[in-house]
Design a protein around this motif. Sequence first.
Motif, short mmCIF file in Angstrom:
data_model
loop_
_atom_site.label_atom_id
_atom_site.label_comp_id
_atom_site.label_asym_id
_atom_site.label_seq_id
_atom_site.Cartn_x
_atom_site.Cartn_y
_atom_site.Cartn_z
N LEU A 145 30.26 40.51 39.40
CA LEU A 145 30.31 39.32 38.57
C LEU A 145 31.75 38.84 38.51
N GLU A 146 31.93 37.52 38.40
CA GLU A 146 33.27 36.94 38.29
C GLU A 146 33.34 36.06 37.07
N SER A 147 34.49 36.11 36.40
CA SER A 147 34.72 35.20 35.28
C SER A 147 35.21 33.87 35.84
N PRO A 148 35.16 32.84 35.01
CA PRO A 148 35.85 31.60 35.42
C PRO A 148 37.35 31.91 35.50
N LYS A 149 38.06 31.13 36.30
CA LYS A 149 39.52 31.28 36.38
C LYS A 149 40.13 30.49 35.23
N VAL A 150 41.12 31.10 34.53
CA VAL A 150 41.83 30.38 33.48
C VAL A 150 43.30 30.28 33.87
N THR A 151 43.93 29.19 33.44
CA THR A 151 45.35 28.99 33.70
C THR A 151 46.10 29.17 32.39
N LEU A 152 47.08 30.06 32.40
CA LEU A 152 47.88 30.35 31.22
C LEU A 152 49.28 29.78 31.40
N ASP A 153 49.88 29.36 30.30
CA ASP A 153 51.26 28.86 30.33
C ASP A 153 52.24 30.02 30.15
N LYS A 154 52.09 31.01 31.01
CA LYS A 154 52.93 32.21 31.00
C LYS A 154 53.23 32.59 32.45
N SER A 155 54.30 33.35 32.63
CA SER A 155 54.60 33.84 33.97
C SER A 155 53.63 34.97 34.31
N ALA A 156 53.55 35.29 35.59
CA ALA A 156 52.70 36.41 36.02
C ALA A 156 53.19 37.71 35.38
N GLU A 157 54.50 37.85 35.26
CA GLU A 157 55.07 39.06 34.66
C GLU A 157 54.66 39.20 33.19
N GLU A 158 54.76 38.11 32.41
CA GLU A 158 54.36 38.14 31.00
C GLU A 158 52.88 38.46 30.86
N THR A 159 52.06 37.82 31.69
CA THR A 159 50.61 38.06 31.65
C THR A 159 50.30 39.50 32.01
N PHE A 160 50.91 39.99 33.07
CA PHE A 160 50.71 41.37 33.51
C PHE A 160 51.12 42.35 32.42
N ASN A 161 52.28 42.11 31.80
CA ASN A 161 52.76 43.02 30.75
C ASN A 161 51.80 43.04 29.56
N PHE A 162 51.26 41.88 29.20
CA PHE A 162 50.30 41.81 28.10
C PHE A 162 49.06 42.63 28.43
N LEU A 163 48.51 42.43 29.62
CA LEU A 163 47.27 43.12 30.01
C LEU A 163 47.49 44.60 30.32
N SER A 164 48.73 44.97 30.61
CA SER A 164 49.04 46.38 30.89
C SER A 164 49.01 47.23 29.63
N ASP A 165 49.21 46.61 28.48
CA ASP A 165 49.19 47.32 27.20
C ASP A 165 47.76 47.29 26.67
N VAL A 166 47.05 48.42 26.78
CA VAL A 166 45.62 48.42 26.47
C VAL A 166 45.31 48.02 25.03
N LYS A 167 46.25 48.21 24.11
CA LYS A 167 45.96 47.82 22.72
C LYS A 167 45.79 46.30 22.59
N ASN A 168 46.35 45.54 23.53
CA ASN A 168 46.21 44.08 23.48
C ASN A 168 44.78 43.61 23.77
N PHE A 169 43.97 44.46 24.38
CA PHE A 169 42.59 44.06 24.67
C PHE A 169 41.79 43.83 23.39
N GLU A 170 42.22 44.43 22.28
CA GLU A 170 41.51 44.22 21.02
C GLU A 170 41.49 42.74 20.65
N SER A 171 42.61 42.04 20.89
CA SER A 171 42.69 40.62 20.53
C SER A 171 41.86 39.73 21.47
N LEU A 172 41.45 40.27 22.62
CA LEU A 172 40.66 39.50 23.60
C LEU A 172 39.15 39.70 23.41
#
Length: 131
Positions: free
Chosen positions: A3-30
């Motif tokens: 299954l694939e999600s729709p693609k979303v565009t974020l106003d963040k760099s790839a590094e910022e996005t990666f760092n956010f998703l790398s911290d598993v506790k951030n998944f709670e907010s998603l």
Amino acid sequence: MKLESPKVTLDKSAEETFNFLSDVKNFESLMPENISKFEVLENDKFLFALKGMPEIILKKKEVIPHSKIVLGAAGGKLDFALEANITEIEPNKTDVKLNFEGEFNAMMGMMIKGPISKFIETLVTNMKTEV
């Protein structure tokens, strides 16, 4: 099942996005609103449950800095992976897409396809406001 999600565009760099998703506790907010439990078990593993569903434990399985994070089932009866693909399209614009892949029998596949599709769509939609 894939299954694939729709693609979303974020106003963040790839590094910022990666760092956010790398911290598993951030998944709670998603997580969707119908989450009944969320608990960080280790720095690379978390448990969550949605109302009416069994608890699921996800663990980071693969990390490619700034472009890909793969979370996989850690124990339990179901074997699956949730892959976040991060693509920087401009210095502060990044596309994110989630892919879900798992091996399920036909009956199980029919039962979970709708809820899983909705779940990964909610995760990427919530990234727009949380990342």
